[in-house]
Design a protein around this motif. Structure first.
Motif, mmCIF file in Angstrom:
data_model
loop_
_atom_site.group_PDB
_atom_site.id
_atom_site.type_symbol
_atom_site.label_atom_id
_atom_site.label_comp_id
_atom_site.label_asym_id
_atom_site.label_seq_id
_atom_site.Cartn_x
_atom_site.Cartn_y
_atom_site.Cartn_z
ATOM 1 N N VAL A 1 1.030 -1.158 0.058
ATOM 2 C CA VAL A 1 -0.078 0.014 0.034
ATOM 3 C C VAL A 1 1.038 1.240 0.074
ATOM 4 N N GLU A 2 0.799 2.047 -1.082
ATOM 5 C CA GLU A 2 1.807 3.012 -1.422
ATOM 6 C C GLU A 2 1.165 4.272 -1.521
ATOM 7 N N SER A 3 1.476 5.438 -0.917
ATOM 8 C CA SER A 3 1.073 6.851 -1.429
ATOM 9 C C SER A 3 2.267 7.641 -1.532
ATOM 10 N N GLY A 4 1.979 9.125 -2.051
ATOM 11 C CA GLY A 4 3.132 9.808 -2.367
ATOM 12 C C GLY A 4 3.816 9.639 -3.752
ATOM 13 N N TRP A 5 5.149 10.207 -3.891
ATOM 14 C CA TRP A 5 5.826 9.952 -5.310
ATOM 15 C C TRP A 5 4.803 10.302 -6.489
ATOM 16 N N GLY A 6 3.807 11.222 -6.372
ATOM 17 C CA GLY A 6 2.905 11.323 -7.185
ATOM 18 C C GLY A 6 1.429 10.822 -7.200
ATOM 19 N N PRO B 1 9.466 12.099 0.103
ATOM 20 C CA PRO B 1 9.237 10.722 -0.353
ATOM 21 C C PRO B 1 7.961 10.048 0.065
ATOM 22 N N GLY B 2 7.166 9.116 -0.519
ATOM 23 C CA GLY B 2 6.143 8.632 -0.285
ATOM 24 C C GLY B 2 6.247 7.644 0.923
ATOM 25 N N LYS B 3 5.328 6.911 1.200
ATOM 26 C CA LYS B 3 5.040 5.798 2.126
ATOM 27 C C LYS B 3 4.596 4.587 1.571
ATOM 28 N N PHE B 4 5.273 3.400 1.937
ATOM 29 C CA PHE B 4 5.095 2.322 1.542
ATOM 30 C C PHE B 4 5.294 1.039 2.600
ATOM 31 N N CYS B 5 4.854 -0.258 2.161
ATOM 32 C CA CYS B 5 4.991 -1.383 3.192
ATOM 33 C C CYS B 5 4.819 -2.505 2.155
ATOM 34 N N ASN B 6 5.953 -3.020 1.912
ATOM 35 C CA ASN B 6 6.079 -4.204 1.238
ATOM 36 C C ASN B 6 5.862 -5.598 2.089
ATOM 37 N N ILE B 7 4.625 -6.363 2.231
ATOM 38 C CA ILE B 7 4.489 -7.531 2.758
ATOM 39 C C ILE B 7 4.554 -8.823 1.735
ATOM 40 N N VAL B 8 5.403 -9.671 2.386
ATOM 41 C CA VAL B 8 5.739 -10.910 1.724
ATOM 42 C C VAL B 8 4.654 -11.880 2.032
#
Length: 398
Positions: free
Chosen positions: A282-287, A384-391
Motif C-alpha cells: 500500500v503506497e502513497s506519495g511519489w505523485g 518521499p512517499g510511504k510504502f509497506c511491502n509485505i511478503v
C-alpha cells in the motif's frame, strides 16, 4: 658391575620360566579338550559370524565349515551361563547357518563352538552383538507437532526436529475420512505430513517408529498419541506471489481480499504491486494521492477460541511509529476507521524496525462470530512517499 648384570639376567630368566609355568597350568585343561590319544582332534569351526540386534533376541548368521563331521552347534553368552544348541545335518562344503534366538537385553559376547559326533569341539569363535529391551525403550519419545497449516481441502502437520541418536525412523499418522482409515508414513528426515480430505474436527493418532541399529531385525514403536485437529478457516491469497483480480500497469486489486476505495489510490487499483514478485504493498506519495482509512481485509467465521493474525514475512517499509498504519482484527464484516482502532479485538502498529515477532495480533472469540482481519492505514502524499511491502500473512488457532 659384571656381577650385577649377570644377576639381572638370572632374575629375568626366572620370571620367564614362572610365566611359562603359569600359562601351562591355566591352558592345560583347554588343551586337553582338543587332545585324543596324544593328537589334537578339532571339529571344523564356524566362519564369518555376524550378530544382528533385535527386540529381546538376535539374528545369528555365519558359515558352517566344510567339515562333514560337524553335528552340533552351541552358542554361549553371559560367560557361558546361557546358551542355545542346534543339531545339524551337514552337507558337502561350506553352508550358510542362520538362527534367531531369545537373548536378555544388553551387549553380549557370543562364543560359538561346534562339535562332531565324537564330542570333539572346534576352536571357539567370538562375536559381539546386542539385544534391546525396556532400557532402550525408555529412551524413546514421540515426535512433537510444532504447527498445523490449514489449506484448501488439506491439513499440513509441521513436525519438530528429532534426536536421531535413538534411531528414529518414521512417524505413522492414522485418521478416518468418510469411514475409511488412512495411514500416512513420514520419515524423520521430512518435516511435514499432508492430511487430505479433512473438513471438520478430526482426532488423529500418531506414533514414531525406531530402530536401535541400522541392521536391526526389529523396530520399536512408542504408544499411539491422540491429537485433536479442529479445522480452522484460513486466509486466502496470503503470500507472494499474491494474485490480482484486475491490474493496471504496476498496480492491481488483490483476489480474495476486500479493498475499499480509499486504498485504491492508483486510478482505482491498490494493494497488489507487480514489483518485488507480485507483493502486497500500500503506497502513497511519489505523485500518488494520500490514503485516508484505507482498508484491505478478509472476513472469516470463527468458532470460540484464541487465534493469531500476523505478518509472517515483511520485506521492507519506511513507515515510522508516528504513521497511522495498523494490523487489525475486529468483530463483524469490516475494519474500523483509524480513529476507532482501539474498539477492535486487537491491533498493532506497523513501522520500520519493529521486530517481526511483534507484527501480530492475538485475540479471543467468545462465541461463533464473523471476524475481519487485515491492513488499516492513513498515510500522506508527498515526497518521499510511504510504502509497506509485505511478503506473507499468517493466521492460525493457538
Amino acid at each position: 658391575m659384571k656381577r650385577i648384570f649377570i644377576h639381572k639376567i638370572r632374575l629375568a630368566f626366572a620370571s620367564l620360566l614362572s610365566l611359562m609355568a603359569l600359562y601351562s597350568c591355566t591352558d592345560w585343561d583347554d588343551f586337553k579338550e582338543y587332545t585324543k590319544d596324544g593328537e589334537i582332534q578339532y571339529a571344523g569351526k564356524m566362519d564369518s559370524v555376524k550378530i544382528f540386534s533385535g527386540k529381546g533376541r538376535v539374528l545369528y548368521k555365519a558359515q558352517l565349515s566344510a567339515d562333514p563331521k560337524v553335528k552340533t552347534v552351541k552358542i554361549f553368552w553371559n560367560d557361558r551361563k546361557d546358551s542355545v544348541e542346534y543339531q545339524i545335518e551337514k552337507g558337502v562344503g561350506k553352508e550358510p547357518f542362520e538362527r534367531t534366538f531369545a537373548v536378555d537385553e544388553g551387549v553380549k559376547n557370543f562364543v560359538t563352538v561346534t562339535y562332531d559326533a565324537a564330542g570333539n569341539a572346534s576352536i571357539p569363535v567370538n562375536a559381539i552383538g546386542t539385544s534391546y529391551g525396556n532400557t532402550y525403550r525408555r529412551r524413546l519419545n514421540n515426535r512433537l507437532i510444532s504447527l498445523l497449516d490449514f489449506e484448501t481441502s488439506r491439513t499440513v502437520i509441521n513436525w519438530d526436529a528429532m534426536d536421531l541418536s535413538t534411531g528414529a525412523q518414521y512417524t505413522e499418522v492414522e485418521y478416518v475420512v468418510n469411514g475409511e482409515t488412512k495411514v500416512i508414513t513420514t520419515p524423520v528426515s521430512t518435516s511435514k505430513t499432508v492430511l487430505e480430505g479433512l473438513t471438520e474436527s478430526t482426532t488423529i493418532k500418531y506414533r514414531t517408529i525406531f530402530k536401535p541399529e541400522p541392521t536391526s531385525i526389529d523396530t520399536f514403536a512408542v504408544a499411539f498419541q491422540n491429537y485433536a485437529i479442529n479445522i480452522v478457516p484460513q486466509l486466502k491469497n496470503k503470500k507472494v506471489p499474491f494474485i490480482a483480480t484486475a491490474t493496471s500497469g504496476r498496480w492491481g486489486n488483490l483476489a480474495n481480499w476486500i479493498t475499499n476505495d480509499a486504498a485504491k489510490n492508483h486510478g482505482g487499483f491498490g494493494g497488489w504491486d507487480e514489483w518485488n514478485g507480485n507483493i502486497f504493498n500500500v503506497e502513497s506519495g511519489w505523485g500518488s494521492p494520500p490514503i485516508t482509512n484505507g482498508k484491505i481485509y478478509q472476513t472469516l467465521t470463527l468458532d470460540p477460541g484464541t487465534y493469531t493474525f500476523e505478518i509472517s514475512n515483511l520485506r521492507d517499509t519506511n513507515l515510522t511509529p508516528d504513521d497511522k498504519t495498523y494490523l487489525v482484527v475486529a468483530l463483524g464484516n469490516t475494519l474500523p476507521d483509524v480513529e476507532q482502532v482501539t474498539t477492535s479485538l486487537g491491533h498493532t502498529k506497523i513501522y520500520n524496525g519493529k521486530p517481526i515477532g511483534e507484527l501480530r495480533v492475538t485475540f479471543t472469540v467468545q462465541e461463533k462470530s464473523e471476524v475481519s482481519m487485515g491492513y488499516l492505514t492513513t498515510q500522506p502524499d508527498g515526497w518521499p512517499g510511504k510504502f509497506c511491502n509485505i511478503v506473507a500473512f499468517d493466521f492460525y488457532k493457538n
